[in-house]
Design a protein around this motif. Structure first.
Motif, PDB file in Angstrom:
ATOM      1  N   UNK A 181       0.826  -1.213   0.000  1.00  0.00           N
ATOM      2  CA  UNK A 181       0.000   0.000   0.000  1.00  0.00           C
ATOM      3  C   UNK A 181       0.857   1.259   0.000  1.00  0.00           C
ATOM      4  N   UNK A 182       1.867   1.300   0.884  1.00  0.00           N
ATOM      5  CA  UNK A 182       2.722   2.493   0.966  1.00  0.00           C
ATOM      6  C   UNK A 182       3.545   2.666  -0.305  1.00  0.00           C
ATOM      7  N   UNK A 188       2.546   7.248  -6.579  1.00  0.00           N
ATOM      8  CA  UNK A 188       1.628   8.345  -6.923  1.00  0.00           C
ATOM      9  C   UNK A 188       2.218   9.686  -6.481  1.00  0.00           C
ATOM     10  N   UNK A 189       2.828   9.674  -5.305  1.00  0.00           N
ATOM     11  CA  UNK A 189       3.449  10.876  -4.758  1.00  0.00           C
ATOM     12  C   UNK A 189       4.554  11.384  -5.699  1.00  0.00           C
ATOM     13  N   UNK A 190       5.438  10.474  -6.145  1.00  0.00           N
ATOM     14  CA  UNK A 190       6.517  10.860  -7.051  1.00  0.00           C
ATOM     15  C   UNK A 190       5.972  11.331  -8.397  1.00  0.00           C
ATOM     16  N   UNK A 315      14.675   5.667   4.595  1.00  0.00           N
ATOM     17  CA  UNK A 315      14.910   5.306   5.998  1.00  0.00           C
ATOM     18  C   UNK A 315      13.860   4.324   6.514  1.00  0.00           C
ATOM     19  N   UNK A 316      12.701   4.295   5.859  1.00  0.00           N
ATOM     20  CA  UNK A 316      11.595   3.454   6.334  1.00  0.00           C
ATOM     21  C   UNK A 316      11.736   1.998   5.894  1.00  0.00           C
ATOM     22  N   UNK A 317      12.453   1.756   4.787  1.00  0.00           N
ATOM     23  CA  UNK A 317      12.581   0.385   4.285  1.00  0.00           C
ATOM     24  C   UNK A 317      13.159  -0.590   5.318  1.00  0.00           C
ATOM     25  N   UNK A 318      14.276  -0.261   6.000  1.00  0.00           N
ATOM     26  CA  UNK A 318      14.798  -1.208   7.005  1.00  0.00           C
ATOM     27  C   UNK A 318      13.795  -1.467   8.129  1.00  0.00           C
TER      28      UNK A 318
END
Length: 579
Positions: A181-182, A188-190, A315-318
Motif C-alpha cells: 500500500x505504501x 503516486x506521490x513521485x 529510511x523506512x525500508x529497514x
C-alpha cells in the motif's frame, strides 16, 4: 509559450462530496496584466487567498466505516496507538516519536494523518506508523482476537482477519499489505511531483532556470523511474489471495545497488530547502506552486513537505523489513531473503549517511587548503575527499637523511606534509605530498635502517615500487606509531571501498567547495587565526567537546598552555625579523 494563471473557478471533490474553489487555467501567450486584475482581483487578494487555502482544501479525504468506528472509540476516550516505527520530523506541527511509544489518539478524521499526544507534545502523525490499542495495555490485534469468540460481530471480525489464519501469519499479511500500500502511494506521490510541479516549472523559463530546477528537485525523476520498476517487481511477487505467502525479499536484494541513487537526492536535499525558501519569499512563486498543487489535485502540503518524502522513504525500508522478518517463520520460503534484504537495506542507509558525511567534509577540506601558505600543485579535492588521520612526525628522506619535523595529513590517495611557522604555530607552510597509491607502507624495527643508514625509533617506512623514493616517518611514542599504521591500513581500505561502491565527488561539487573557501579567504587578506585545520583535528582529540565554547577557548583546550615570554617582543623592537 504556455502560461499558468490562478483563476476563481469551481472544482468538485469526489472524496468529500463538496465543491472546491480555485483551480488553474493554462493560457497561450503572455499574461495580460491589465485583464488579470479585473478578472481575479488584486495580487494581494490572490496571495492571501492562496496562503489560506489550507482551510478551504484540507478536506478529510474519506475514511469510511472504519474511520467512524475509530472515532467512536476516541469519543469514549479509550483509544491509544503503539508506534511501529520511529517518526522523525522537522515540522513543529508534526508529532515525533520512537518505535514502541504509546500515543493518545485525539482525532482520526483524516485517513492518512491523525492528531495525537505523547506526554506534553501534540501534533499530526502518519496513521500507517502506528498500531491501534483499545487501551494502554491491550493491543488492537488482541482486542480483535477476543472479539472472534464473541457472539455479536465476531463473524465480521473473522472476515477481516481471515478465517482460521494463525496470528503470526495474519500479522505477516498485514505487514505485506502495508508495504504494498505504501509503495503504491509513494509512486503516486513521485508522479505528482514530476507531473504536477517539474513539468509545469519547465514551461516557465521566465521563472526557473534548469540549474534551479535541478537544485530544487534533485534526481527525483530518476527515483520515479526506478520506483516504478521496483513496484512492478513487487506486484509480481505479491500473492493477492494469500498475502502471507508472498515472497518479496528477493525484490529488495535484486535492487540493492540501484537504491544507492537515493544518496544523490539526500545529499542535495538541504540545498533544495535553501533554494525553495528563497523563492517562497516572492509572491508569484507562492501563487505558482500552490496553483501546481491544485491542478494536480494533491493534498494540502507545501512543496518542501513533498520533497522530504524520499528522504523519509529510504529510511523506512529497514524498519518495514525488520517488522516483516519479525512475523516471518524461519521455515517460510521468504525468510532467508527477507533477512538478507534487511541487512542490505541497512547497508544502503549506512552508505547514504557515509556519503553525506563525505560530501560535508569537502567544504572543510577546501577551507583547510585555503589556510595553508605557499600551496603548490593540484587541489587536495582533485583526488581526495576525506581526512583519515593527522599529526606530527619526524620525516627522514633521501638524499640528506636529515630529520625534519613536519605536520602530516593523511587523506585518501595522498599524504600531505607541512611546516609550522616558527613564531605563529597556527600557520602552516606547504612542503609536499606523497602519492599513497604508489607507496608501500612498512613497519620498521627500532635500530639502524639499511636504506638511509640512520638509527630510528618508532618508525614507519614508505617505499615507492622501484625504491626510487624512500621515506622514514618517526613518531614520538610506540602507541602513535601503531595509530599511524592503522591509519595507513584504513586509507587503503577506504580507497578500495570507494571503488567497490562507485563513490566519487563531482567536478561541480569540488569547484563549488573551492569557490566557497576562496570567499572566506579573499586574496590579500591575512589568514584567520582560527586555524580551519583544527576543526578536523579536534574531532579526533575531543569528540565530546561542548559546541558552545568559543573557538579561541577550543584551541586553548587542544594545546598545552605555555608560559608567556617577552623575548621575541624585545628582540622585535631591536631588529627587523623575517620568517
Amino acid at each position: 509559450g504556455w502560461r499558468i494563471r490562478p483563476l476563481r473557478v469551481k472544482g468538485y471533490c469526489s472524496d468529500c462530496n463538496a465543491f472546491l474553489s480555485a483551480a488553474l487555467v493554462i493560457t497561450d501567450g503572455p499574461q495580460d496584466k491589465s485583464g488579470l486584475g479585473d478578472e481575479v482581483g488584486s495580487e494581494d487578494d490572490l496571495y492571501n487567498e492562496f496562503r489560506s487555502s489550507a482551510n478551504r482544501f484540507g478536506h478529510p479525504g474519506g475514511g469510511g466505516g472504519e474511520q467512524l468506528a475509530i472515532n467512536e472509540l476516541i469519543s469514549d476516550g479509550s483509544v491509544c496507538a503503539e508506534a511501529l516505527w520511529d517518526h522523525v520530523t522537522m515540522d513543529d506541527q508534526e508529532l515525533g516519536f520512537k518505535a514502541g511509544d504509546v500515543i493518545e489518539v485525539v482525532d482520526a478524521t483524516n485517513k492518512e494523518w491523525w492528531w495525537g499526544r505523547v506526554l506534553d507534545s501534540e501534533g499530526w502523525f502518519p496513521a500507517s506508523f502506528v498500531r491501534l490499542r483499545v487501551n494502554q495495555d491491550e493491543p488492537m490485534d488482541d482486542y480483535l482476537a477476543q472479539l472472534e469468540g464473541a457472539p455479536e460481530g465476531g463473524a465480521g471480525v473473522c472476515r477481516s482477519l481471515g478465517p482460521g489464519l494463525p496470528c503470526k501469519e495474519q500479522m505477516r499479511a498485514n505487514v505485506i499489505n502495508e508495504i504494498m500500500s505504501t509503495e503504491r502511494d509513494y509512486i503516486k506521490h513521485l508522479k505528482d511531483i514530476c507531473e504536477g510541479y517539474i513539468k509545469q516549472c519547465r514551461k516557465r523559463t521566465d521563472m526557473f532556470t534548469e540549474e534551479q530546477l535541478r537544485t530544487i528537485f534533485g534526481n527525483i525523476d530518476e527515483l520515479y523511474r526506478f520506483q516504478k520498476k521496483f513496484l512492478k517487481g513487487l506486484e509480481k511477487k505479491f500473492n493477492k489471495e494469500q498475502p502471507h505467502l508472498s515472497e518479496i525479499g528477493s525484490c529488495f536484494l535484486e535492487n540493492q545497488t540501484e537504491f544507492q541513487i537515493y544518496s544523490e537526492y539526500c545529499n542535495n536535499h538541504p540545498n533544495a530547502c535553501v533554494q525553495l525558501s528563497k523563492l517562497m519569499k516572492i509572491k508569484k512563486y507562492v501563487f505558482f506552486f500552490e496553483a501546481c498543487r491544485l491542478l494536480q489535485k494533491m493534498i494540502d502540503i507545501s512543496l518542501d513537505g513533498f520533497l522530504l518524502t524520499p528522504v523519509q522513504k529510504i529510511c523506512k525500508y529497514p524498519l518495514q523489513l525488520a517488522e516483516l522478518l519479525k512475523y516471518t517463520n524461519p521455515q517460510h520460503r521468504d525468510y532467508k531473503d527477507v533477512e538478507a534484504a534487511l541487512n542490505a537495506m541497512k547497508n544502503v542507509a549506512r552508505l547514504i549517511n557515509e556519503r553525506k558525511r563525505r560530501l560535508e567534509n569537502i567544504d572543510k577540506i577546501a577551507q583547510w587548503q585555503s589556510s595553508i601558505e605557499d600551496w603548490e600543485g593540484e587541489d587536495v579535492l582533485s583526488r581526495s575527499s576525506d581526512l583519515i588521520f593527522s599529526g606530527d612526525l619526524t620525516k627522514i628522506s633521501q638524499p640528506q637523511a636529515k630529520g625534519q619535523q613536519r605536520m602530516f595529513f593523511l587523506f585518501d590517495h595522498q599524504l600531505v606534509f607541512c611546516k609550522k611557522d616558527l613564531l605563529r604555530r597556527d600557520i602552516l607552510y606547504y612542503k609536499g605530498r606523497l602519492d599513497m597509491d604508489e607507496m608501500e607502507v612498512l613497519d620498521v624495527e627500532d635500530g639502524k635502517d639499511k636504506d638511509l643508514n640512520v638509527s630510528v625509533k618508532n618508525a614507519v617506512k614508505l617505499v615507492s615500487p622501484g625504491r626510487e623514493e624512500v621515506h622514514l616517518l618517526c613518531a614520538k611514542k610506540p602507541e602513535l606509531k601503531q595509530r599511524w599504521l592503522r591509519a595507513f591500513r584504513d586509507e587503503r581500505e577506504q580507497v578500495q571501498h570507494d571503488l567497490d561502491t562507485g563513490f566519487s565527488i563531482t567536478e561541480v561539487q569540488k569547484k563549488q567547495a573551492m569557490q566557497n573557501a576562496c570567499k572566506s579567504h579573499p586574496a590579500g587578506k591575512p589568514k584567520a587565526v582560527t586555524r580551519p585545520y583544527y576543526d578536523l583535528l579536534l574531532r579526533q582529540k575531543h569528540p565530546a567537546l561542548p559546541a558552545s565554547l568559543p573557538q579561541q577557548q577550543v584551541i586553548m583546550l587542544a594545546e598545552p598552555k605555555r608560559k608567556t615570554s617577552n623575548f621575541w617582543h624585545n628582540i622585535g623592537r631591536l631588529t627587523p625579523f623575517k620568517k
